[in-house]
Design a protein around this motif. Structure first.
Motif, mmCIF file in Angstrom:
data_model
loop_
_atom_site.group_PDB
_atom_site.id
_atom_site.type_symbol
_atom_site.label_atom_id
_atom_site.label_comp_id
_atom_site.label_asym_id
_atom_site.label_seq_id
_atom_site.Cartn_x
_atom_site.Cartn_y
_atom_site.Cartn_z
ATOM 1 N N LYS A 32 -15.690 8.374 -3.228
ATOM 2 C CA LYS A 32 -14.476 8.197 -2.431
ATOM 3 C C LYS A 32 -14.705 8.605 -0.976
ATOM 4 O O LYS A 32 -14.197 7.944 -0.060
ATOM 5 C CB LYS A 32 -13.337 9.012 -3.043
ATOM 6 C CG LYS A 32 -12.840 8.464 -4.374
ATOM 7 C CD LYS A 32 -11.685 9.294 -4.906
ATOM 8 C CE LYS A 32 -11.156 8.728 -6.205
ATOM 9 N NZ LYS A 32 -10.016 9.528 -6.744
ATOM 10 N N GLU A 33 -15.450 9.674 -0.769
ATOM 11 C CA GLU A 33 -15.736 10.094 0.606
ATOM 12 C C GLU A 33 -16.538 9.037 1.357
ATOM 13 O O GLU A 33 -16.294 8.776 2.538
ATOM 14 C CB GLU A 33 -16.503 11.419 0.584
ATOM 15 C CG GLU A 33 -15.648 12.631 0.236
ATOM 16 C CD GLU A 33 -16.426 13.924 0.365
ATOM 17 O OE1 GLU A 33 -17.319 13.981 1.231
ATOM 18 O OE2 GLU A 33 -16.147 14.855 -0.394
ATOM 19 N N VAL A 34 -17.500 8.428 0.671
ATOM 20 C CA VAL A 34 -18.312 7.387 1.303
ATOM 21 C C VAL A 34 -17.442 6.199 1.673
ATOM 22 O O VAL A 34 -17.510 5.670 2.795
ATOM 23 C CB VAL A 34 -19.454 6.964 0.366
ATOM 24 C CG1 VAL A 34 -20.147 5.719 0.897
ATOM 25 C CG2 VAL A 34 -20.470 8.092 0.211
ATOM 26 N N LYS A 68 -18.540 -4.652 -5.604
ATOM 27 C CA LYS A 68 -18.414 -3.928 -6.875
ATOM 28 C C LYS A 68 -17.326 -2.868 -6.785
ATOM 29 O O LYS A 68 -16.550 -2.672 -7.723
ATOM 30 C CB LYS A 68 -19.752 -3.288 -7.251
ATOM 31 C CG LYS A 68 -20.821 -4.277 -7.695
ATOM 32 C CD LYS A 68 -22.120 -3.569 -8.026
ATOM 33 C CE LYS A 68 -23.205 -4.566 -8.433
ATOM 34 N NZ LYS A 68 -24.505 -3.879 -8.709
ATOM 35 N N SER A 69 -17.261 -2.195 -5.662
ATOM 36 C CA SER A 69 -16.221 -1.179 -5.476
ATOM 37 C C SER A 69 -14.837 -1.823 -5.443
ATOM 38 O O SER A 69 -13.876 -1.281 -6.009
ATOM 39 C CB SER A 69 -16.465 -0.407 -4.169
ATOM 40 O OG SER A 69 -17.746 0.194 -4.171
ATOM 41 N N TYR A 70 -14.734 -2.974 -4.802
ATOM 42 C CA TYR A 70 -13.447 -3.669 -4.694
ATOM 43 C C TYR A 70 -12.977 -4.190 -6.048
ATOM 44 O O TYR A 70 -11.777 -4.287 -6.305
ATOM 45 C CB TYR A 70 -13.582 -4.816 -3.700
ATOM 46 C CG TYR A 70 -12.268 -5.427 -3.265
ATOM 47 C CD1 TYR A 70 -11.295 -4.653 -2.657
ATOM 48 C CD2 TYR A 70 -12.012 -6.772 -3.445
ATOM 49 C CE1 TYR A 70 -10.096 -5.207 -2.246
ATOM 50 C CE2 TYR A 70 -10.821 -7.343 -3.031
ATOM 51 C CZ TYR A 70 -9.866 -6.550 -2.437
ATOM 52 O OH TYR A 70 -8.673 -7.104 -2.038
ATOM 53 N N ASP A 71 -13.930 -4.500 -6.939
ATOM 54 C CA ASP A 71 -13.587 -5.010 -8.264
ATOM 55 C C ASP A 71 -13.163 -3.912 -9.228
ATOM 56 O O ASP A 71 -12.618 -4.210 -10.299
ATOM 57 C CB ASP A 71 -14.770 -5.772 -8.869
ATOM 58 C CG ASP A 71 -15.060 -7.075 -8.129
ATOM 59 O OD1 ASP A 71 -14.143 -7.570 -7.436
ATOM 60 O OD2 ASP A 71 -16.195 -7.579 -8.223
ATOM 61 N N ILE A 72 -13.412 -2.649 -8.890
ATOM 62 C CA ILE A 72 -13.073 -1.549 -9.801
ATOM 63 C C ILE A 72 -11.570 -1.434 -9.968
ATOM 64 O O ILE A 72 -11.062 -1.182 -11.062
ATOM 65 C CB ILE A 72 -13.673 -0.231 -9.277
ATOM 66 C CG1 ILE A 72 -15.204 -0.266 -9.401
ATOM 67 C CG2 ILE A 72 -13.113 0.965 -10.041
ATOM 68 C CD1 ILE A 72 -15.897 0.949 -8.819
ATOM 69 N N VAL A 92 -8.682 0.151 -2.929
ATOM 70 C CA VAL A 92 -7.948 0.355 -1.676
ATOM 71 C C VAL A 92 -8.870 0.901 -0.594
ATOM 72 O O VAL A 92 -8.837 0.473 0.565
ATOM 73 C CB VAL A 92 -6.758 1.312 -1.912
ATOM 74 C CG1 VAL A 92 -6.109 1.693 -0.588
ATOM 75 C CG2 VAL A 92 -5.728 0.649 -2.825
ATOM 76 N N MET A 93 -9.732 1.834 -0.979
ATOM 77 C CA MET A 93 -10.628 2.455 0.000
ATOM 78 C C MET A 93 -11.768 1.521 0.407
ATOM 79 O O MET A 93 -12.309 1.632 1.507
ATOM 80 C CB MET A 93 -11.188 3.750 -0.577
ATOM 81 C CG MET A 93 -10.112 4.762 -0.940
ATOM 82 S SD MET A 93 -10.745 6.229 -1.774
ATOM 83 C CE MET A 93 -11.553 7.050 -0.419
ATOM 84 N N LYS A 153 -3.138 8.507 -0.510
ATOM 85 C CA LYS A 153 -3.616 9.245 0.658
ATOM 86 C C LYS A 153 -4.017 8.310 1.787
ATOM 87 O O LYS A 153 -3.784 8.588 2.962
ATOM 88 C CB LYS A 153 -4.792 10.129 0.245
ATOM 89 C CG LYS A 153 -5.365 10.973 1.365
ATOM 90 C CD LYS A 153 -6.511 11.833 0.863
ATOM 91 C CE LYS A 153 -7.105 12.677 1.969
ATOM 92 N NZ LYS A 153 -8.249 13.508 1.495
ATOM 93 N N HIS A 154 -4.627 7.176 1.435
ATOM 94 C CA HIS A 154 -5.142 6.251 2.448
ATOM 95 C C HIS A 154 -4.229 5.026 2.605
ATOM 96 O O HIS A 154 -4.697 3.936 2.937
ATOM 97 C CB HIS A 154 -6.549 5.795 2.059
ATOM 98 C CG HIS A 154 -7.523 6.923 1.873
ATOM 99 N ND1 HIS A 154 -8.130 7.560 2.936
ATOM 100 C CD2 HIS A 154 -7.968 7.542 0.757
ATOM 101 C CE1 HIS A 154 -8.924 8.508 2.481
ATOM 102 N NE2 HIS A 154 -8.852 8.529 1.164
ATOM 103 N N ARG A 155 -2.933 5.207 2.365
ATOM 104 C CA ARG A 155 -2.008 4.075 2.426
ATOM 105 C C ARG A 155 -1.883 3.502 3.830
ATOM 106 O O ARG A 155 -1.679 2.299 3.998
ATOM 107 C CB ARG A 155 -0.639 4.495 1.905
ATOM 108 C CG ARG A 155 0.056 5.545 2.765
ATOM 109 C CD ARG A 155 1.373 5.969 2.142
ATOM 110 N NE ARG A 155 2.098 6.943 2.958
ATOM 111 C CZ ARG A 155 1.863 8.242 2.942
ATOM 112 N NH1 ARG A 155 0.929 8.731 2.149
ATOM 113 N NH2 ARG A 155 2.567 9.069 3.703
ATOM 114 N N SER A 156 -1.996 4.356 4.843
ATOM 115 C CA SER A 156 -1.815 3.883 6.212
ATOM 116 C C SER A 156 -2.835 2.810 6.564
ATOM 117 O O SER A 156 -2.477 1.724 7.052
ATOM 118 C CB SER A 156 -1.916 5.053 7.188
ATOM 119 O OG SER A 156 -1.805 4.612 8.524
#
Length: 595
Positions: A318-320, A344-348, A354-355, A390-393
């Motif tokens: 998540k930090e990355v 791959k991250s977007y497909d999770i 979102v991140m 947390k990262h909604r903005s």
């Protein structure tokens, strides 16, 4: 002489600090006191008192520093003269080695080199020992970095530096203690950053090999497997901490950023001859500041791409993703290399998707990445929890940017508008505000969906449609009776949601929202949004980071001209009347004897 021997026969614990200083002065004064060298090395230990370690360290550093340029390499030992001669060896060099094998000076320098290697090993042990104090670690790290600078005669000694980083990565001490020193003192030098990236890539390959061995031994011993995975996670976290602390390569580096820790600019006072001169000239050219600056981006890319292939712990993952679009992508030699990791991250799904959206959007808009199901995945991310994440903005701003193109088909724009309006019924007031702003922008950009704002049922059209039968299926169907919404909120295929046959009735309910800012803001949709000359898009960043606190803060600062008043003939005794909620009572029964 007898007094010196008697001192050396004393046990290590019986030496005082004054005697230790005397040993150091004698060692520096004459080669006759060379036997003080092994004795001083015994005090460089985590078990020794810090003042004894510092005193021995300073004496040994003062002794070795003038001799570093004269010491042979680790591999050049007198015993190496006995190895079989290869075809590539020159006759002259082989004769020199045979002649030098019996030279006392050569033997002495080889012995000094072995003691220097022992000294470096002891320093590393003290550096990563949990018993060492922070001040002592700072001194030891500075000594090791001085050897990195001086041992190779004007060139960066990558071997010692790699051993230094390896000890830090695998130590039980908090890595932040070392990173604070490296960041404040050494990461400003371009060659230190360059070789740090090289070492990090090597560590990642070692971790990859360890992951494979852990997978193979999973069936044999489950406890060993868990312990190994824990150690691997710790190593991965430390590698990430180092990578994240290194200043990234700049596109237009200034002279101050070309400052080097080692003197590899050819300013060395020595003048090597013959073949060594040619090799040193080549190495100096290879590791010049300009060359390192040009190759820095390549080393940066290799280190990060290899790291992102590791099985990252969730917190590191998540930090990355939260920072990769700012700290990594702009400095890669080829950002498209991240497409596999990001897709791959977007497909999770969920928070991870979102991140990942921010970085994926950059690759799509700036580096030509094609992602066929991008909008379907984006549509699936629209859930109530995303409006309190947390990262909604950043996500909401990217959502608005992704829907900005006027070339989007009407069914897609309508599906997003309808999905957002349905979410406005179940999100906090801050979410309703940003949803209203998003729908405002969608209606202004896509005039083909403006009929969703107000759509009346047409009974005549219904009769005509029923008479036309199946031949009129291409025309959008209208309501046959009130109270039916043809929008399917659970449909994932944007072509089948039925949004074009629906209306934004959810937005109309916000007129009666319990939060006054929401009910007031809905009136902004009453303007004629088809007239683009008289309207402007809303800035989503003004609403995307809203919360109950921001709404409350805005309300208490708002000047109210008229205040609604309530007049009661009888002072109320409860917040609600019993008649408002039949079957419920809101009065507090009073005990006898109490008023």
């Amino acid at each position: 002489m007898a007094s010196i021997l008697s001192k050396k026969q004393k046990k290590k614990e019986k030496y005082t600090l004054k005697e230790l200083k005397s040993l150091g002065r004698d060692l520096l004064s004459s080669r006759a006191h060379i036997n003080n060298l092994p004795l001083l090395l015994t005090f460089v230990s985590p078990e020794s008192p810090p003042q004894f370690v510092v005193e021995s360290l300073l004496s040994l550093q003062s002794f070795f520093t003038p001799l570093l340029s004269q010491l042979p390499s680790t591999s050049s030992h007198p015993s190496s003269a006995k190895r079989p001669r290869s075809e590539d060896d020159d006759d002259d060099s082989s004769k020199t080695k045979k002649a030098g094998a019996d030279d006392p000076e050569v033997i002495f320098k080889a012995w000094l080199r072995s003691k220097f290697d022992e000294f470096v090993k002891l320093l590393l042990d003290v550096l990563v020992s949990e018993q060492s104090e922070d001040t002592l670690r700072d001194i030891v790290l500075g000594t090791l970095m001085e050897f990195v600078k001086l041992l190779n005669v004007g060139r960066f000694h990558s071997s010692i530096y790699h051993r230094l980083l390896n000890a830090i990565i695998h130590s039980a001490v908090d890595i932040d203690l070392f990173l604070d020193i490296l960041t404040s003192k050494y990461f400003k030098y371009i060659d230190v950053r360059y070789f740090t990236y090289i070492s990090m890539e090597k560590f990642v390959k070692t971790v990859e090999a360890s992951v494979l061995s852990a997978d193979r031994s999973a069936i044999e011993n489950k406890e060993t497997e868990n312990d190994m995975k824990d150690r691997l996670e710790v190593s991965i976290r430390k590698i990430y901490q180092v990578l994240s602390q290194i200043p990234p390569p700049e596109k237009q580096a200034e002279k101050s950023q070309h400052e080097m820790w080692s003197g590899s600019d050819g300013s060395s006072s020595e003048k090597p001859t013959d073949k060594k001169k040619k090799n040193k000239e080549q190495d100096s050219c290879l590791l010049s500041p300009t060359t390192i600056a040009k190759r820095m981006k390549l080393k940066f890319t290799k280190a990060w791409i290899s790291f992102l292939r590791l099985p990252l712990p969730l917190d590191v993952y998540k930090e990355v993703l939260a920072s990769i679009h700012q700290t990594v992508i702009p400095h890669l030699s080829n950002p498209a290399m991240l497409c596999d990791f990001l897709t791959k991250s977007y497909d999770i799904g969920g928070v991870v998707s979102v991140m990942a959206l921010s970085s994926l959007f950059i690759l799509m808009t700036e580096h030509g990445l094609e992602y066929p199901n991008f909008y379907e995945k984006l549509y699936a991310l629209l859930v109530p929890s995303v409006f309190v994440a947390k990262h909604r903005s950043r996500f909401l701003q990217l959502l608005d940017a992704c829907l900005k193109s006027p070339l989007l088909p009407a069914y897609l724009a309508a599906s997003f508008a309808k999905k957002l309006s349905r979410l406005s019924l179940s999100v906090p007031p801050s979410g309703s505000l940003v949803i209203t702003a998003l729908i405002y922008n969608l209606l202004r950009r896509h005039s083909s969906i403006n009929h969703l704002v107000h759509k009346e049922p047409d009974e005549n059209a219904n009769e005509a449609n029923s008479g036309a039968g199946e031949h009129n299926e291409s025309q959008p169907k209208t309501y046959k009776k009130l109270g039916i919404d043809y929008f399917n909120n659970q449909e994932s295929d944007l072509k089948k949601t039925g949004a074009l046959r629906s209306s934004l009735w959810e937005i109309d309910t916000l007129r009666h929202h319990y939060c006054p800012p929401v009910s007031r803001f809905v009136s902004s949709l009453e303007t004629d949004l088809t007239n683009r000359a008289k309207t402007t898009e809303m800035k989503i960043e003004d609403f995307s980071s809203g919360s109950y606190a921001t709404i409350f803060g805005d309300e208490i600062r708002r000047r109210v001209k008229q205040v609604p008043l309530a007049f009661y003939k009888v002072v109320p005794t409860s917040l609600f009347e019993d008649s408002d909620f039949p079957g419920w009572t809101f009065s507090i029964p009073q005990e006898e004897g109490k008023c």
